[in-house]
Design an enzyme around this catalytic site. Structure first.
Site, PDB file in Angstrom:
ATOM      1  N   ALA A  63       0.835  -1.190   0.000  1.00 13.44           N
ATOM      2  CA  ALA A  63       0.000   0.000   0.000  1.00 13.44           C
ATOM      3  C   ALA A  63       0.875   1.248   0.000  1.00 13.44           C
ATOM      4  O   ALA A  63       2.048   1.209   0.367  1.00 13.44           O
ATOM      5  CB  ALA A  63      -0.912  -0.006   1.220  1.00 13.44           C
ATOM      6  N   GLY A 102      -0.403  -4.757   0.855  1.00 16.93           N
ATOM      7  CA  GLY A 102      -1.423  -4.599  -0.163  1.00 16.93           C
ATOM      8  C   GLY A 102      -1.059  -5.267  -1.468  1.00 16.93           C
ATOM      9  O   GLY A 102      -1.942  -5.658  -2.234  1.00 16.93           O
ATOM     10  N   GLU A 105      -1.942  -8.844  -0.934  1.00 18.05           N
ATOM     11  CA  GLU A 105      -3.407  -8.907  -0.880  1.00 18.05           C
ATOM     12  C   GLU A 105      -3.996  -8.835  -2.285  1.00 18.05           C
ATOM     13  O   GLU A 105      -4.980  -9.511  -2.593  1.00 18.05           O
ATOM     14  CB  GLU A 105      -3.949  -7.769  -0.021  1.00 18.05           C
ATOM     15  CG  GLU A 105      -3.718  -7.994   1.473  1.00 18.05           C
ATOM     16  CD  GLU A 105      -4.250  -6.851   2.322  1.00 18.05           C
ATOM     17  OE1 GLU A 105      -5.079  -7.120   3.211  1.00 18.05           O
ATOM     18  OE2 GLU A 105      -3.830  -5.709   2.089  1.00 18.05           O
ATOM     19  N   GLU A 125       2.142  -5.763   7.804  1.00 20.27           N
ATOM     20  CA  GLU A 125       1.501  -4.590   8.415  1.00 20.27           C
ATOM     21  C   GLU A 125       1.647  -4.548   9.926  1.00 20.27           C
ATOM     22  O   GLU A 125       1.628  -3.475  10.534  1.00 20.27           O
ATOM     23  CB  GLU A 125       0.018  -4.545   8.045  1.00 20.27           C
ATOM     24  CG  GLU A 125      -0.262  -4.094   6.626  1.00 20.27           C
ATOM     25  CD  GLU A 125      -0.206  -5.219   5.614  1.00 20.27           C
ATOM     26  OE1 GLU A 125      -0.585  -4.988   4.454  1.00 20.27           O
ATOM     27  OE2 GLU A 125       0.242  -6.326   5.975  1.00 20.27           O
TER      28      GLU A 125
END
Length: 687
Positions: A63, A102, A105, A125
């Site tokens: 992310a 991310g 993911e 994370e």
């Protein structure tokens, strides 16, 4: 095509190529590209399958954490996820570089995952005080089961692609440099086999057997209780994975979001995210441009094969750099080389190295007696006894032996680099490289810049630190540099407080509960009171312990008594020694302090010392102080370090207590001018 996405078709397979340097983070622009690409290929009847691949050095690395806490622009990640998952065509994620957070993911949203062997993936994370907020805690357990998901998510470490294949995190490996072709071949085989689309969100085969059974989670909590101590994020991550087992997918996603928001709004996550950037900022030097030429370091000399010298040498051996290890006698040299081998052999037993790797490293050592063989080294690091006269003698001799362009470094932890440099004809090539013990393990490297140190030498040292997998923090010359100096008040205050009647065990317990791995008195006993107690001819508390034969864990106990397994218990003899010394010093007794008072009285002075370092220009940034304390003294990372923590406490509150301490104990506790100034202005050090 859009700004960061290219959409092409090869024999019925749509290729979405994301190109958003430097790491293809899931920024708004990347989300726009993904949205456009998947909409285009979903609507194209000629496209039978889709490959998601990235240009540059990595797959989607994660992310864009700079967007955390800011208004979310559409398309949101959730909208992109729904677009992919609700599609009717198989999607393969083609992974190279790192697919973290991310990024992984996003790979989990695809139907299949193909990677090159050098790729790494995972959900880190937790190290930012967060949890995977894009469905990672719900999809990964459904893909690999809760046991594996717990290990991957709570530890947060990258998983190499071959191990990821074994765990079921990916579906296939393809050849290095052949990722696109491998991914295309994989999806064509999927189409040829007529495999049905199966979204991870719909799977229950890995989670179903654990529904209603908390034993996996209970066992994980027990096993990792010590490592998770004090942190909020691990428990929230565990709860999210439990939700993946117990709840339908959409309800699990809602629970993940709730737990994510709880962490995002916490001080701990703010501290860990602050530290993430602080560690990366530490390598930057304001007056040394990034393009400053650096000197080649291809051969290294280490003078001194003792504990520090051997550990320093191992860093270079691990990086594949040859080391000339010099000692004054053959006996000392042989002992030092044997210790290095013993350390490597221990790594073999733990499965961290192979025997072949050990032999490769040992072959890089050239052990010598005397300094003459150091003449060809690009860098020489001195690791001799901490005595100024000896270090100046050593540097004077080295200056005459090594090449004029070679760098000379001292591993001193306290002494003036400027004074050491005066013993040479070329002070501009002298600096400090302060490794922390054990030098082959600790990540902190204080790079000490003397008044005359050349900018190229500074730039070389900062770059070298990264080669050694160290985190460099630049310090100017001053007693103790950054970490040792700023933490000094904690230890001095611990002794002052214990003399007033608060027991060592209560002080240690308060600091342990704050988040340190051990309190100061346990640390004194571990190091040895003979190491720290003979630095003065005056009577001190520790010299009184030594006169009673109490050296710490290694002999007769110290501030604690110890059994055969070195388990500590409160010591009546230690209490008597403390009371006698307090009487000798006429220290008035006071009621034992509460844990909150102990933390304030031991750690507020640390914040104050940090302010003094900034005033004096020894530290360039408050964040550098935080990095040095976290990496050098295991200050709990979830507080962000002393300066960030001081800001969260409130500088006005710290100034008020320091004024009270100064009134009781003298001007040494008086708030630094910078601290008082920031408190008065309602300002902070780190925000």
């Amino acid at each position: 095509m859009n700004a960061v996405g290219t959409f092409t078709v090869e024999d019925g397979i749509g290729l979405i190529t994301i190109d958003s340097p430097p790491v293809n983070a899931l920024s708004h622009r990347v989300r726009v590209a993904l949205d456009a690409g998947f909409r285009k290929f979903s609507a194209d009847p000629a496209v039978k399958g889709i490959v998601l691949i990235c240009a540059g050095r990595t797959f989607i690395a994660g992310a864009d954490i700079t967007e955390l806490g800011k208004p979310i622009l559409e398309p949101t990640l959730r909208e992109v996820v729904d677009l992919i998952e609700q599609g009717k065509k198989p999607v393969v994620a083609a992974i190279h570089g790192t697919a973290l957070g991310g990024g992984y993911e996003m790979a989990l949203i695809c139907h299949y995952r193909v990677a090159v062997p050098s790729a790494q993936m995972g959900l880190p994370e937790v190290k930012l005080g967060l949890l995977p907020g894009g469905g990672g805690t719900q999809r990964l357990p459904r893909l690999v089961g809760p046991e594996i998901a717990l290990e991957v998510v709570i530890k947060g470490d990258p998983v190499p692609a071959p191990e990821a294949l074994r765990l079921g995190m990916i579906d296939a490996l393809t050849e290095e440099g052949n990722l696109k072709e491998g991914a295309l071949a994989f999806i064509r085989q999927v189409l040829a086999d007529g495999r049905p689309l199966q979204r991870i969100r719909d799977r229950t085969d890995k989670t179903g057997p654990h529904k209603g059974d908390s034993s996996v989670f209970d066992a994980f909590r027990r096993k990792n209780a010590h490592a998770m101590r004090g942190f909020l994020a691990p428990e929230n991550n565990i709860k999210a994975i439990e939700a993946a087992v117990e709840l339908p997918f959409d309800a699990g996603i809602a629970r993940e979001h709730e737990l994510f928001q709880e962490l995002l709004e916490s001080t701990q996550s703010a501290a860990q995210r602050y530290y993430f950037f602080a560690e990366r900022e530490a390598s930057k030097v304001s007056d040394v441009p990034a393009d400053t030429p650096v000197r080649p370091v291809e051969s290294v000399g280490v003078l001194g094969a003792g504990t520090m010298g051997g550990g320093i040498a191992m860093n270079f051996l691990n990086a594949g750099l040859p080391v000339t290890l010099a000692e004054t006698t053959q006996e000392n040299l042989d002992r030092g080389v044997a210790t290095i081998r013993r350390n490597y052999e221990a790594s073999v037993k733990r499965g961290k190295l192979t025997q072949a790797q050990v032999e490769e490293r040992m072959a890089l050592i050239n052990g010598v007696v005397g300094m003459e063989a150091l003449q060809g080294a690009d860098l020489v690091i001195e690791a001799v006894f901490e005595q100024m006269a000896l270090k100046k003698e050593v540097f004077g001799k080295l200056d005459a032996i090594v090449r004029p362009d070679a760098i000379l470094a001292s591993n001193t932890s306290f002494l003036s680099i400027d004074e050491i440099a005066q013993a040479t004809r070329h002070p501009e090539r002298v600096l400090g490289l302060h490794f922390f013990s054990p030098a082959n393990v600790m990540r902190l490297l204080e790079v000490v810049r003397g008044a005359a140190t050349d900018k190229q030498v500074v730039a070389t040292a900062m770059k070298l630190a990264k080669t050694l997998r160290k985190v460099p923090v630049l310090s100017r010359v001053g007693p103790g540099f950054i970490a040792n100096r700023v933490m000094g008040p904690r230890n001095r205050q611990a002794e002052a407080v214990v003399l007033e009647g608060t027991s060592p065990e209560h002080i240690d317990e308060a600091l342990y509960d704050f988040g340190f791995s051990m309190g100061p008195f346990r640390m004194f006993d571990l190091i040895g009171l003979d190491v720290t107690g003979r630095d003065s001819t005056e009577r001190t508390l520790r010299s009184d312990f030594l006169s009673h034969g109490r050296l710490g864990q290694k002999q007769n106990g110290g501030f604690y008594d110890y059994d055969a397994d070195r388990n500590a218990t409160p010591s009546p003899e230690a209490a008597a020694i403390i009371a006698a010394y307090a009487e000798y010093r006429n220290v008035p007794a006071r009621a034992p302090r509460s844990p909150e008072e102990i933390v304030a009285d031991l750690l507020y002075p640390v914040v104050n010392e940090g302010a003094k370092l900034l005033e004096e220009g020894i530290a360039s940034r408050a964040s550098d102080i935080d990095v040095a304390c976290i990496l050098g003294y295991a200050w709990p990372v979830y507080t962000g370090g002393p300066m960030f923590w001081g800001d969260t406490i409130g500088l006005g509150k710290i100034v008020q207590r320091l004024d009270e301490l100064a009134a009781l104990h003298g001007s040494a506790f008086a708030p630094a001018a910078l601290l008082r100034e920031k408190a008065a202005a309602g300002a902070s050090f780190t925000r």
